[in-house]
Design an enzyme around this catalytic site. Structure first.
Site, PDB file in Angstrom:
ATOM      1  N   ASN A   7       0.873  -1.169   0.000  1.00  0.00           N
ATOM      2  CA  ASN A   7       0.000   0.000   0.000  1.00  0.00           C
ATOM      3  C   ASN A   7       0.918   1.228   0.000  1.00  0.00           C
ATOM      4  OD1 ASN A   7      -1.800   2.051   0.466  1.00  0.00           O
ATOM      5  ND2 ASN A   7      -2.722   1.135   2.281  1.00  0.00           N
ATOM      6  N   ARG A  91      -2.748  -1.981  -3.346  1.00  0.00           N
ATOM      7  CA  ARG A  91      -4.005  -1.270  -3.098  1.00  0.00           C
ATOM      8  C   ARG A  91      -4.003   0.010  -3.932  1.00  0.00           C
ATOM      9  NH1 ARG A  91      -5.206   3.136   1.207  1.00  0.00           N
ATOM     10  NH2 ARG A  91      -7.433   3.332   0.933  1.00  0.00           N
ATOM     11  N   HIS A 180     -13.240   2.517   0.377  1.00  0.00           N
ATOM     12  CA  HIS A 180     -13.232   1.442   1.386  1.00  0.00           C
ATOM     13  C   HIS A 180     -13.945   0.185   0.859  1.00  0.00           C
ATOM     14  CE1 HIS A 180     -13.254   4.828   4.659  1.00  0.00           C
ATOM     15  NE2 HIS A 180     -12.013   4.436   4.428  1.00  0.00           N
ATOM     16  N   ARG A 241     -11.910  15.208   8.190  1.00  0.00           N
ATOM     17  CA  ARG A 241     -12.710  15.596   7.014  1.00  0.00           C
ATOM     18  C   ARG A 241     -14.104  16.032   7.441  1.00  0.00           C
ATOM     19  NH1 ARG A 241     -11.324  10.223   4.238  1.00  0.00           N
ATOM     20  NH2 ARG A 241      -9.224  10.557   3.453  1.00  0.00           N
ATOM     21  N   GLU A 385      -8.300  -5.709   4.792  1.00  0.00           N
ATOM     22  CA  GLU A 385      -8.184  -5.353   3.379  1.00  0.00           C
ATOM     23  C   GLU A 385      -6.978  -6.026   2.727  1.00  0.00           C
ATOM     24  OE1 GLU A 385      -8.797  -1.465   5.229  1.00  0.00           O
ATOM     25  OE2 GLU A 385      -9.475  -0.776   3.269  1.00  0.00           O
TER      26      GLU A 385
END
Ligand code: AMP
Length: 400
Positions: A7, A91, A180, A241, A385
């Protein structure tokens, strides 16, 4: 077969090496501060001594070389030759509408990922640096890309289109993509296993609540709607965020505060959310602590945070006309019993009933935390993941 999962971020690179015979993790680690003066490499092999090293690591190519050195290290290594790595899985945040599943990397796929730079300027370029670093360090080793957006490609147009001029969709691909996806996919399948029912028969709401957060409505095993949009900024209030705000606020504050597009983007992505309202932290643990000590801003931040989670869950129950199970996952969802309790307390209308004792148990395993009488199952499912990336990579290369 051994698979390396990577990643790659702009200044970081995380990795896990899997042995696919039993899906065990042989080693994992990360390189942080790539391109800065003192980069930090942490290598954690299973049952072997850890390596922590501070040195100059100029770019992702050097970072991958350092990772390979660790994997071959005399005491902390887990391989005797790099040739033991059969494939590498990456990823990738943004696959646009080009990719609805994982694919083997070739020149066309590289061009595809590059063509999406505009949509994910902070993510796709560093992912490509990761792919190129593997090309240079491990020439000829097959690479696979697994997209955060792929699972959401099943959303119907009514869920993914924005009600703005169609020309913006046609010219610039302005639409909702969702993120996601690998996590929502993984936990929905685990939910099916845990409930002993085919995932295709279930209506699920999956709440991935971490530093970034998104909620997905999953019907017939497919993503039907999700809270993140063209970028990960839409939807829930997150650590830093804003999530949903009136879009007219953007030109308004740009005018009033004399901000340019980069500055306003930075403000909404990095200086908003829990951090901005609490004035304390983007980490829910710190904000909860301050709230318990009587801090009013922390209390407001948490009320807003929970409220928005409940609103999305409620809207997805309406969107699917029902719900069989609510899933909590990711850093907050898996670990914060208090968040789960606060959210579920006000969802009793749907027949959601939490077992408060089960909610407190920390096991690291998928579990049902609802009472036997609850009409809706409430599940805590640790996400993974990296395992999905390793499995997709394995499946795409095993017959090559
Ligand atoms: P993730 O992005 O999934 O890695 O989640 C990271 C976030 O999980 C951190 O920023 C923390 O705010 C949050 N977190 C981890 N453990 C807890 C906990 N016990 N209570 C509340 N938040 C937590």
């Amino acid at each position: 077969m051994k698979i390396l999962v990577i990643n790659a971020g702009s200044s970081s690179l995380k990795y896990q090496l899997y042995d696919m015979t039993d899906e065990s993790v042989l080693a994992l680690g990360r390189v942080e501060r790539i391109g800065m003066d003192a980069a930090i490499l942490t290598h954690e092999p299973t049952n072997k001594p850890e390596i922590k090293e501070v040195s100059e690591i100029l770019d992702h190519t050097v970072a991958v070389r350092k990772v390979l050195d660790c994997l071959l290290h005399p005491e902390s290594g887990v391989l005797s030759s790099i040739d033991e790595i059969d494939a590498v899985g990456h990823r990738i945040v943004q696959g646009g509408d080009l990719y609805s599943e994982s694919v083997l990397v070739d020149n066309d796929v590289k061009a595809g990922i590059r063509s999406l730079y505009d949509l994910a300027p902070l993510h796709n370029p560093p992912h490509m640096m990761g792919i190129q670093a593997v090309d240079l360090n491990m020439p000829g080793v097959p690479q696979v890309v697994v997209f955060d957006t792929a699972f959401h490609q099943t959303m119907p147009a009514m869920a993914y289109m924005y009600p703005i001029p169609m020309v913006l969709y046609k010219k610039h691909k302005v639409r909702r993509y969702g993120f996601h996806g690998t996590s929502h996919y993984y936990v929905s399948r685990k939910a099916g296993e845990l409930l002993g029912r085919p995932v295709e028969d279930l209506k699920l709401v999956s709440a991935h609540i971490g530093n970034g957060a998104s909620i997905t409505a999953i019907m017939e095993g497919k993503s039907y709607d999700t809270s993140m949009g063209m970028t990960p900024l839409e939807g829930l209030m997150m650590g830093t965020r804003s999530g949903d705000i009136d879009p007219a606020i953007v030109p308004f504050i740009m005018g009033k505060e004399e901000l340019n597009t980069t500055e306003v983007n930075f403000m909404l992505n990095k200086h908003s959310g829990l951090q901005a309202i609490s004035g304390i932290s983007s980490d829910l643990r710190e904000v909860e602590k301050a709230m318990n000590e009587g801090n009013e801003n922390a209390k407001l931040a948490i009320e807003m945070y929970d409220y928005r989670i409940r609103k999305f869950i409620g809207s997805y129950v309406a969107a699917m006309d029902g719900i069989d199970a609510l899933i909590f996952t990711a850093g907050v969802g898996e670990n914060s019993a208090t968040l789960r309790q606060r959210v579920c307390e006000k969802l009793s209308f749907f027949g959601i009933e939490l077992d408060l004792e089960k909610n407190e148990i920390r096991s690291g395993e998928p579990r049902d935390i609802s009472t036997p009488n609850s009409k809706v199952r409430v599940l805590v499912i640790p996400t993974n993941e990296e395992l999905v990336i390793a499995r997709d990579t394995y499946n795409l290369v095993k017959n090559k």
